[in-house]
Scaffold this active site. Structure first.
Site, mmCIF file in Angstrom:
data_model
loop_
_atom_site.group_PDB
_atom_site.id
_atom_site.type_symbol
_atom_site.label_atom_id
_atom_site.label_comp_id
_atom_site.label_asym_id
_atom_site.label_seq_id
_atom_site.Cartn_x
_atom_site.Cartn_y
_atom_site.Cartn_z
ATOM 1 N N TYR A 291 -87.627 6.089 112.449
ATOM 2 C CA TYR A 291 -86.607 6.564 111.508
ATOM 3 C C TYR A 291 -86.586 8.080 111.532
ATOM 4 O O TYR A 291 -87.637 8.727 111.530
ATOM 5 C CB TYR A 291 -86.941 6.081 110.096
ATOM 6 C CG TYR A 291 -85.998 6.577 109.017
ATOM 7 C CD1 TYR A 291 -84.670 6.146 108.967
ATOM 8 C CD2 TYR A 291 -86.441 7.469 108.037
ATOM 9 C CE1 TYR A 291 -83.820 6.600 107.961
ATOM 10 C CE2 TYR A 291 -85.590 7.923 107.033
ATOM 11 C CZ TYR A 291 -84.278 7.482 107.007
ATOM 12 O OH TYR A 291 -83.438 7.931 106.009
ATOM 13 N N ASP B 89 -90.872 14.134 115.686
ATOM 14 C CA ASP B 89 -90.550 14.054 114.260
ATOM 15 C C ASP B 89 -91.861 13.800 113.526
ATOM 16 O O ASP B 89 -92.337 12.667 113.453
ATOM 17 C CB ASP B 89 -89.532 12.936 114.017
ATOM 18 C CG ASP B 89 -89.166 12.812 112.540
ATOM 19 O OD1 ASP B 89 -89.870 13.405 111.698
ATOM 20 O OD2 ASP B 89 -88.174 12.119 112.236
ATOM 21 N N LYS C 112 -91.564 16.237 103.911
ATOM 22 C CA LYS C 112 -92.525 15.604 102.998
ATOM 23 C C LYS C 112 -93.673 16.526 102.551
ATOM 24 O O LYS C 112 -93.478 17.300 101.631
ATOM 25 C CB LYS C 112 -92.996 14.284 103.610
ATOM 26 C CG LYS C 112 -91.776 13.348 103.746
ATOM 27 C CD LYS C 112 -92.025 11.924 104.104
ATOM 28 C CE LYS C 112 -90.709 11.154 103.974
ATOM 29 N NZ LYS C 112 -90.303 10.381 105.123
HETATM 30 C C1 LIG Z 1 -88.774 10.468 105.594
HETATM 31 C C2 LIG Z 1 -88.493 10.732 107.024
HETATM 32 C C3 LIG Z 1 -87.366 11.457 107.456
HETATM 33 C C4 LIG Z 1 -86.282 11.875 106.512
HETATM 34 O O1 LIG Z 1 -86.709 12.779 105.574
HETATM 35 P P1 LIG Z 1 -85.866 12.926 104.192
HETATM 36 O O2 LIG Z 1 -86.520 14.079 103.503
HETATM 37 O O3 LIG Z 1 -86.020 11.606 103.494
HETATM 38 O O4 LIG Z 1 -84.466 13.201 104.566
HETATM 39 C C5 LIG Z 1 -87.254 11.767 108.787
HETATM 40 N N1 LIG Z 1 -88.178 11.377 109.674
HETATM 41 C C6 LIG Z 1 -89.266 10.663 109.310
HETATM 42 C C7 LIG Z 1 -90.269 10.284 110.340
HETATM 43 C C8 LIG Z 1 -89.445 10.301 107.977
HETATM 44 O O5 LIG Z 1 -90.487 9.545 107.632
#
Ligand SMILES: *Cc1c(COP(=O)(O)O)cnc(C)c1O
Length: 434
Positions: free
Chosen positions: A151, A246, A274
């Protein structure tokens, strides 16, 4: 709470959820909060402290969601709260640069040397979107590769086979995304180096980047095979394709320097989020100077944000990173997570419930399947109905796990050995009921 057989009182949560559903789509501001995949109704939270959540009905939970990862120090950590308070008294946003943004960029660069330049934004979604824009601008190519079950936020062209939220809701791709937007996104199975090799061979001249979670956390926890990341690094470099990690979950989580430090792989671009906001809205992307210098105002690739580098978020992030750097932090997380994994595994075994556990540091998923989980196809063999029953049996005993099979359990430095013990005790009772 733990060991208490009576089902909790949830009157206030139920009433609030009914009201919320009239005003907010599905009653929530982010889908997985709604408990759709485990059934039942979400609990409305009143406050949180350390490893505990307190709901509006007066129930207490040991929290393993931690706002989906950011709260690695636990909730309302005194140093983080003090930093936010101090920043707030100086004003909440200026739309002009501050010294704290420089400090955070410096801190990020020190932990992630591959991020030679860093741009702060307001969410992980925004950071990924921007990193891909600059990857396209740099390579002058349109297509991207992502892995099934990873994701990367909710931007249009990334909602293809995107793991937890979507998997849980059963939406393979989202309506509202024009085919024209999604057609540049190619997907391939995680951990399958032959598949990506074939894909690259076929499309190499159209590919701007390959993006992945170097430790997958959004199909449940799936670690990379030992050679997967190094093979990807080599394949992308050979073909002039940018490699984007990511690390929105794994950054400052699996290690202070993220998965790239843990596995010794240097991506071209990295995305963070995060943890670096300490529970306030933040994202960041960065990488090689020659790529990042293409971003406006130094270059032509446009990206901007009214609240980017917001002083409260930056203060919370800096305070969080400072605490994380204390000696022994990651060792403590590892010890507690290991004990939790072992305890959950033993409880499942004792009750004769087949599970597979994947864990990297303080990220853990107990999949309700006897088979090894290495990608989205194997993750989705899990018995999600059974997970739902387990989830509720734990919740009723005051243990708040992710309301979806395809998520990680997160530990914080605030979780004590006693919290872990209580959780394991609850798990013995919960598994027995399945
Ligand atoms: C949570 C998440 C996102 C998106 O971040 P948001 O602050 O919710 O937009 C992107 N990549 C990964 C791997 C994530 O876990």
């Amino acid at each position: 709470m733990v060991g208490c057989a009576a089902v909790m009182k949830t009157t206030r949560s139920t009433k609030l959820f009914a009201e919320a559903q009239r005003l907010i789509p599905g009653g929530v501001n982010s889908p997985v909060r709604a408990f759709r995949s485990v059934g039942g109704q979400p609990r409305f939270i009143k406050r949180a402290k350390g490893a505990k959540l307190y709901d509006v009905d007066g129930n207490t939970y040991i929290d393993y969601v931690l706002s989906w990862g950011p709260m690695i120090l636990g909730h309302a950590h005194p140093a983080v709260i003090a930093a936010i308070k101090k920043a707030a008294t100086l004003g909440t946003s200026y739309g002009a640069p501050t010294e704290w943004e420089v400090a955070l960029a410096k801190e990020i660069h020190a932990a992630f040397p591959s991020m030679e330049k860093v741009r702060l934004v307001s969410s992980g979604t925004e950071a990924v979107m921007s990193a891909i824009r600059v990857a396209r601008g740099f390579t002058k190519r349109d297509s991207i590769v992502k892995f099934e079950g990873c994701y990367h936020g909710h931007s249009d062209y990334l909602l293809a086979k995107a793991g937890s939220g979507l998997a849980t809701l059963g939406i393979p791709d989202s309506p509202g995304v024009p085919e024209d937007f999604a057609k540049h996104t190619l997907t391939t199975p995680y951990n399958d180096i032959d598949a990506i090799r074939q894909l690259i061979k076929k499309h190499r001249n159209q590919l701007a980047c390959v993006i992945l979670e170097p430790v997958a956390g959004n199909m449940g926890v799936v670690p990379p095979h030992p050679d997967f990341l190094s093979a990807l690094r080599q394949l992308t470099a050979e073909n002039g394709i940018l490699l984007i990690f990511d690390e929105v979950i794994s950054g400052f989580r699996v290690n202070y320097g993220g998965a790239q430090a843990l596995y010794g792989i240097k991506p071209d671009l990295t995305v963070l989020g995060k943890i670096i906001g300490g529970g306030l809205p933040v994202g960041a992307y960065g990488g090689r100077n020659d790529i990042m210098d293409l971003i406006a105002p130094s270059g032509p690739v446009y990206q901007a944000g009214t609240l980017s580098g917001n002083p409260l978020a930056v203060a919370a992030g800096l305070a969080t990173l400072k605490q994380l750097k204390a000696r022994g932090t990651y060792k403590k997380l590892e010890t507690n997570a290991k004990a939790l994994a072992k305890g959950l595994g033993d409880a499942a075994k004792k009750a004769g419930v087949p599970v597979t556990q994947n864990r990297i540091g303080s990220l853990l998923t107990t999949f309700f399947t006897p088979s090894t989980v290495v990608d989205w196809n194997t993750a989705k063999q899990s018995d999600t109905k059974r997970y739902g029953r387990f989830f509720h049996a734990m919740l009723d005993q005051g243990v708040y796990l992710a309301p979806s099979q395809f998520e990680a359990a997160f530990l914080s430095t605030a979780h004590s050995a006693q919290d872990i013990e209580k959780t394991i005790k609850a798990a013995h009772a919960a598994f027995k009921k399945l």
